[in-house]
Design an enzyme around this catalytic site. Structure first.
Site, short mmCIF file in Angstrom:
data_model
loop_
_atom_site.label_atom_id
_atom_site.label_comp_id
_atom_site.label_asym_id
_atom_site.label_seq_id
_atom_site.Cartn_x
_atom_site.Cartn_y
_atom_site.Cartn_z
CD GLU A 43 42.51 -3.04 27.66
OE1 GLU A 43 41.31 -3.10 27.99
OE2 GLU A 43 42.90 -2.44 26.64
CE LYS A 113 42.25 -1.75 22.80
NZ LYS A 113 41.97 -1.07 24.09
CB CYS A 154 39.76 -4.33 25.34
SG CYS A 154 38.39 -3.79 26.37
O1 LIG Z 1 34.44 -1.59 23.39
C1 LIG Z 1 34.14 -1.20 24.51
O2 LIG Z 1 33.01 -0.89 24.82
C2 LIG Z 1 35.21 -1.09 25.57
C3 LIG Z 1 36.59 -1.20 25.01
C4 LIG Z 1 37.65 -0.95 25.99
O3 LIG Z 1 37.43 -0.69 27.14
C5 LIG Z 1 39.04 -1.06 25.57
O4 LIG Z 1 39.32 -1.24 24.39
O5 LIG Z 1 39.90 -0.99 26.44
#
Ligand SMILES: O=C(O)CCC(=O)C(=O)O
Length: 276
Positions: A43, A113, A154
């Site tokens: 990411e 996303k 993520c």
């Molecule tokens: O869900 C998490 O704890 C981290 C999510 C995250 O860093 C993101 O979505 O970029």
């Protein structure tokens, strides 16, 4: 095809976009030389991760410098390339976007996303992507021969509904470029991927940036998990390529031996699914 030679590229990300692209290209080439046919990036691999950076680093997709690099490197190395994510600008809105490229250098999938990362853990981490980003609305898949693969980013891995939809669409793997942090990383990174893999009897892989020392500190630990829910390969937190040969026959084996998808009681769940 039942086996896909795959690699996760866990790169260090800094403030210089050109340097980030050069570094990613170097590691992609190394992974391809090592025999990988499917290579995945983290990411925000071209920019620092943080709401104050998204607009500054945002590019058009697919007509920006990062997509140009991804297309060329996929073609030159004859690989499928999951181009991590980049901040995208489209019609005055910003998205966290993943693109996928085939060995001809063509973009074959684009995923924005869907679940934005908005959390507040006092003394741990506070983050609000929705301050600047807009959420995507569509699932995205691509195929390598007869293997169908779904995309998430993520925080999306926390939502089992998304993973279940991909499984019901016929996917055998979900790829999540991600950048967990030093609070939720040790608690949930591995567990969530094992959960999504086990529930859906699919491969799951997630690709993080390497852990830096400034700004947003990523957890690292890019990981492959098999359809039994077992972690089959995991990086530490440093910059590296992680190789793994994924045998998709394993999905058939676990689905035959533990046939949960034939045993689901949708007549009962129907009511539950309607509760918000
Ligand atoms: O869900 C998490 O704890 C981290 C999510 C995250 O860093 C993101 O979505 O970029």
């Amino acid at each position: 095809m039942t086996i896909i030679k795959s690699a996760l590229v866990q790169t260090q990300v800094g403030v210089d976009r050109d340097a980030n692209l050069k570094n990613a290209k170097k590691f992609i080439e190394e992974a391809a030389k090592g025999g990988a046919k499917l290579i995945c990036l983290p990411e925000c691999f071209n920019s620092p991760y943080g709401v104050k950076f998204f607009d500054k680093y945002a590019e058009c997709v697919p007509n920006g410098p990062t997509c140009e690099m991804l297309s060329n490197v996929a073609k030159d190395n004859q690989i499928y390339l999951v181009g991590g994510t980049i901040p995208e600008i489209y019609e005055n809105k910003y998205y966290n976007t993943c693109t996928v490229w085939n060995p001809c250098g063509e973009m074959i999938a684009k995923y924005r996303k869907i679940h934005l990362f908005d959390i507040d853990i006092p003394g741990g981490i506070t983050f609000k992507e929705s301050d600047i980003l807009s959420p995507g609305k569509e699932l995205a898949t691509f195929c390598i021969d007869d293997v169908k693969i779904g995309l998430g980013i993520c925080y999306d891995m926390r939502f089992e509904e998304l993973a279940k939809l991909y499984r019901l669409m016929g996917c055998s793997m979900i790829i999540y470029p991600g950048a967990f942090n030093m609070t939720t990383g040790p608690m949930h990174w591995e567990l969530l991927q094992r959960g999504r893999a086990l529930d859906n009897q699919i491969y799951v892989c997630a690709i993080s940036p390497a852990r830096g020392t400034q700004g947003y500190i990523a957890w690292g630990h890019s990981q492959f998990t098999n359809p039994w829910g077992k972690v089959i390969c995991q990086a530490d937190h440093t910059e590296k390529v992680v190789h793994c040969d994924l045998d998709f026959k394993e999905c058939d084996v676990v689905r035959q031996q533990i046939p949960i998808f034939k045993q689901r009681r949708c007549d009962v769940y129907d009511t539950i699914n309607k509760i918000n």
